[in-house]
Write an enzyme that holds these catalytic residues in place. Sequence first.
Site: not given
Length: 175
Positions: A6-10, A85
């Site tokens: 799940f990507g929400y930023g970079s 991360e």
Amino acid sequence: MALWVFGYGSLLWNPGFDVAESVIGTLPGYARSFCMRSIHHRGTEENPGLVLALDHQPEHACSGMALRAAPGTEDATIAYLRERELISSAYLETNLQVTLADERVVDAVVYVIDEAHEQYCGGLPLEEQAQIIAQAVGGRGPNTEYLYNTAEHLTSVGLHDADLDWLCARVKSLQ
């Protein structure tokens, strides 16, 4: 077995791994916010920047992108993501259910903020966030680049984040 992230930023604009499928998804119980001080990528220990993290907020839901790693790259992808991360252990790697725009529900690797970590800074006023983002620079470049790229990508896929839009306008005015 498929590996979803799940990507929400970079991860939205720079996943760094081979993506076989990208679908808008929603993660309940979390809010995207600049609640993590960045001492590596977008700031330094002496002059921390801010990066987005998922802050546990049961009444919220975060919209982002569910990214499926290309088949056969799952192990390499997870190794890459852990190196990227988990550089300072401020994120916790967890598996959570994400509801995709096409109504599928997938288990996804999600990086959420560790609220007990010293880099956690939830609840900063937007003006303070803007002041920090406007001047911080780290190993991956200016904090402004991170903000602008994330906001632009969210808009390009039809997702809007009012706080990011406000921050973009305010940071531009500070420069």
